[in-house]
Design an enzyme around this catalytic site. Structure first.
Site, PDB file in Angstrom:
ATOM      1  N   ARG A 259       6.469  17.834 100.116  1.00  0.00           N
ATOM      2  CA  ARG A 259       5.084  17.331  99.975  1.00  0.00           C
ATOM      3  C   ARG A 259       4.846  16.119 100.874  1.00  0.00           C
ATOM      4  NH1 ARG A 259       4.169  21.455  97.085  1.00  0.00           N
ATOM      5  NH2 ARG A 259       4.947  21.647  94.971  1.00  0.00           N
TER       6      ARG A 259
ATOM      7  N   GLU B 249      13.227  12.779  87.503  1.00  0.00           N
ATOM      8  CA  GLU B 249      13.457  11.326  87.407  1.00  0.00           C
ATOM      9  C   GLU B 249      13.413  10.875  85.939  1.00  0.00           C
ATOM     10  OE1 GLU B 249      10.366  10.364  90.486  1.00  0.00           O
ATOM     11  OE2 GLU B 249      12.027   9.235  91.364  1.00  0.00           O
TER      12      GLU B 249
ATOM     13  N   GLU C 233       9.315  16.595  96.444  1.00  0.00           N
ATOM     14  CA  GLU C 233       8.771  15.476  97.229  1.00  0.00           C
ATOM     15  C   GLU C 233       9.018  15.703  98.723  1.00  0.00           C
ATOM     16  OE1 GLU C 233      10.528  15.192  94.465  1.00  0.00           O
ATOM     17  OE2 GLU C 233       9.936  13.434  93.287  1.00  0.00           O
TER      18      GLU C 233
ATOM     19  N   LYS D 100      -0.882  21.791  82.063  1.00  0.00           N
ATOM     20  CA  LYS D 100      -0.663  21.207  83.403  1.00  0.00           C
ATOM     21  C   LYS D 100       0.829  20.979  83.635  1.00  0.00           C
ATOM     22  CE  LYS D 100      -4.976  20.833  84.833  1.00  0.00           C
ATOM     23  NZ  LYS D 100      -5.448  21.574  86.021  1.00  0.00           N
TER      24      LYS D 100
ATOM     25  N   LEU E 253      -0.093  15.469  90.687  1.00  0.00           N
ATOM     26  CA  LEU E 253      -0.487  15.445  92.106  1.00  0.00           C
ATOM     27  C   LEU E 253      -1.993  15.259  92.272  1.00  0.00           C
ATOM     28  CD1 LEU E 253       1.930  18.228  93.390  1.00  0.00           C
ATOM     29  CD2 LEU E 253       2.060  15.791  93.923  1.00  0.00           C
TER      30      LEU E 253
HETATM   31  C1  1HE Z   1       0.001  20.338  88.248  1.00  0.00           C
HETATM   32  C2  1HE Z   1       1.309  19.966  88.624  1.00  0.00           C
HETATM   33  C3  1HE Z   1       1.506  18.666  89.130  1.00  0.00           C
HETATM   34  C4  1HE Z   1       1.365  22.008  87.907  1.00  0.00           C
HETATM   35  N1  1HE Z   1       0.437  17.851  89.223  1.00  0.00           N
HETATM   36  N2  1HE Z   1      -1.023  19.502  88.358  1.00  0.00           N
HETATM   37  N3  1HE Z   1       5.626  18.133  91.568  1.00  0.00           N
HETATM   38  C5  1HE Z   1       5.574  19.301  92.231  1.00  0.00           C
HETATM   39  O1  1HE Z   1       5.403  19.355  93.419  1.00  0.00           O
HETATM   40  C6  1HE Z   1       5.651  20.542  91.382  1.00  0.00           C
HETATM   41  C7  1HE Z   1       4.314  21.245  91.379  1.00  0.00           C
HETATM   42  N4  1HE Z   1       4.267  22.302  90.386  1.00  0.00           N
HETATM   43  C8  1HE Z   1       4.861  23.516  90.563  1.00  0.00           C
HETATM   44  O2  1HE Z   1       5.595  23.767  91.494  1.00  0.00           O
HETATM   45  C9  1HE Z   1       4.574  24.559  89.524  1.00  0.00           C
HETATM   46  O3  1HE Z   1       3.360  24.215  88.870  1.00  0.00           O
HETATM   47  C10 1HE Z   1       5.679  24.726  88.440  1.00  0.00           C
HETATM   48  C11 1HE Z   1       6.918  25.373  89.067  1.00  0.00           C
HETATM   49  C12 1HE Z   1       6.055  23.410  87.805  1.00  0.00           C
HETATM   50  C13 1HE Z   1       5.135  25.645  87.302  1.00  0.00           C
HETATM   51  O4  1HE Z   1       4.657  26.867  87.849  1.00  0.00           O
HETATM   52  P1  1HE Z   1       3.691  27.789  86.961  1.00  0.00           P
HETATM   53  O5  1HE Z   1       3.412  29.032  87.765  1.00  0.00           O
HETATM   54  O6  1HE Z   1       4.265  27.961  85.589  1.00  0.00           O
HETATM   55  O7  1HE Z   1       2.342  26.954  86.742  1.00  0.00           O
HETATM   56  P2  1HE Z   1       1.140  26.693  87.774  1.00  0.00           P
HETATM   57  O8  1HE Z   1       0.173  27.848  87.716  1.00  0.00           O
HETATM   58  O9  1HE Z   1       1.610  26.307  89.113  1.00  0.00           O
HETATM   59  O10 1HE Z   1       0.448  25.398  87.151  1.00  0.00           O
HETATM   60  C14 1HE Z   1      -0.343  25.430  85.967  1.00  0.00           C
HETATM   61  C15 1HE Z   1      -1.378  24.320  86.088  1.00  0.00           C
HETATM   62  O11 1HE Z   1      -0.708  23.070  86.146  1.00  0.00           O
HETATM   63  C16 1HE Z   1      -2.179  24.410  87.381  1.00  0.00           C
HETATM   64  O12 1HE Z   1      -3.477  23.909  87.124  1.00  0.00           O
HETATM   65  P3  1HE Z   1      -4.714  24.925  86.832  1.00  0.00           P
HETATM   66  O13 1HE Z   1      -5.843  24.018  86.520  1.00  0.00           O
HETATM   67  O14 1HE Z   1      -4.864  25.714  88.096  1.00  0.00           O
HETATM   68  O15 1HE Z   1      -4.273  25.777  85.664  1.00  0.00           O
HETATM   69  C17 1HE Z   1      -1.462  23.462  88.303  1.00  0.00           C
HETATM   70  O16 1HE Z   1      -2.287  22.937  89.329  1.00  0.00           O
HETATM   71  C18 1HE Z   1      -1.066  22.369  87.340  1.00  0.00           C
HETATM   72  N5  1HE Z   1       0.085  21.612  87.810  1.00  0.00           N
HETATM   73  N6  1HE Z   1       2.131  21.025  88.408  1.00  0.00           N
HETATM   74  C19 1HE Z   1      -0.791  18.281  88.839  1.00  0.00           C
HETATM   75  N7  1HE Z   1       2.709  18.205  89.485  1.00  0.00           N
HETATM   76  C20 1HE Z   1       7.139   8.774  90.904  1.00  0.00           C
HETATM   77  S1  1HE Z   1       7.045   9.760  92.201  1.00  0.00           S
HETATM   78  C21 1HE Z   1       7.335  11.351  91.701  1.00  0.00           C
HETATM   79  C22 1HE Z   1       6.941  12.281  92.802  1.00  0.00           C
HETATM   80  C23 1HE Z   1       6.825  13.694  92.330  1.00  0.00           C
HETATM   81  O17 1HE Z   1       7.019  14.036  91.199  1.00  0.00           O
HETATM   82  S2  1HE Z   1       6.341  14.784  93.546  1.00  0.00           S
HETATM   83  C24 1HE Z   1       6.618  16.349  92.858  1.00  0.00           C
HETATM   84  C25 1HE Z   1       5.375  16.851  92.153  1.00  0.00           C
END
Ligand code: 1HE
Length: 257
Positions: free
Chosen positions: A134, A111, A131, A24, A65
């Protein structure tokens, strides 16, 4: 204290704290954030420095998320404050923390990295604050720590436009202090941690706890705090013996980098 997504390995005086939720992308669930807090609260007294890194292709994808539910304002406030408390234990905990970065260092992952004292990034590292796109805001201390690394203007741009910094540009603007070849961030971070662990504990304490506060003080207060910290550090027996070693030719000279 143990959590399935966090591995803690003590190697002599260095703790290796590893996010182990690679499938994840090391997304930070509430449980994992609390486990990070507990890990830094409960390090053995023999530990003098720590490395934090992430399993799999990315350091950390930020907030889990899938847990982002409809929260009312009060619950949102407490959720953010929980992150603050956990990352406060990283920044102002017992030992300096070196982050070994690779792949995505995004959102809450950035962070977390920003709460560490040294960041080592390999060539695959990239930094972003999704963020903005989103429809949310940083909540894990990023609004305080990230401008101190790269300036408020760059952070504003990242959140307004979704701009992503690659490893080279990230080092140039101040996210990381070290840029190393692909796959070598952990080794470099461990080498640095071993070096940091050899410092006099009061020096490390001063750097972690006094320096960031002095840097925020008005100059005339900062000078006084600096003098107080300097007086305490130099009076420690360890400082005396280290200086004596140098004067007797037993300690290393400063070498050209
Ligand atoms: C997740 C998350 C996550 C991946 N929460 N499940 N953060 C973001 O908005 C970033 C969101 N993530 C991404 O943009 C990409 O996943 C990555 C660039 C980090 C990696 O890409 P990749 O192609 O290597 O992996 P993927 O296929 O997107 O993800 C693999 C799995 O991880 C997939 O789940 P699966 O069950 O389909 O295999 C994704 O859903 C899961 N996954 N990122 C939950 N973030 C205190 S406030 C802080 C506020 C924030 O941090 S907001 C920013 C959140």
């Amino acid at each position: 204290m143990t959590h399935k997504d966090l591995q803690i390995d003590i190697q002599d005086s260095v703790a290796i704290v590893r996010l182990t939720r690679g499938a994840k992308r090391n997304a930070l669930s509430d449980g994992l954030i609390l486990a990070i807090r507990d890990a830094f609260d409960n390090l053995p007294a023999t530990v003098r420095a720590a490395v934090i890194d992430g399993e799999g292709p990315h350091f950390c994808a930020g907030l889990d998320l899938s847990e982002l539910k409809e929260r009312d304002a009060g619950a949102g406030l407490h959720h953010s404050r929980m992150w603050h408390a956990a990352l406060e234990r990283v920044q102002y905990g017992p030992v300096p923390v070196i982050a070994a970065l690779h792949g995505a260092v995004v959102g809450g992952g950035l962070e977390l990295a920003s709460a560490c004292h040294i960041r080592v990034a390999d060539a695959t590292t990239f930094y972003a604050l999704p963020e903005g796109s989103r429809g949310i805001f940083v909540g894990g201390g990023g609004a305080v720590r990230i401008p101190r690394l790269i300036g408020a203007a760059r952070m504003t741009d990242m959140m307004l436009t979704g701009r992503v910094y690659n490893a080279q540009d990230g080092e140039r603007v101040g996210f990381a202090q070290y840029l190393v070849p692909e796959g070598t961030a952990f080794d470099k971070a461990l080498e640095l941690a071993r070096r940091v662990a050899e410092n006099a504990p009061l020096t490390n304490y001063a750097l972690m706890h006094a320096l960031p506060r002095i840097a925020e003080q008005p100059a005339d207060q900062g000078f006084l705090t600096e003098a107080l910290m300097a007086a305490i550090a130099q009076s420690a027996p360890e400082a005396k013996s280290r200086v004596r070693d140098f004067l007797e030719g037993k300690a290393a000279k400063v070498k050209k980098g």
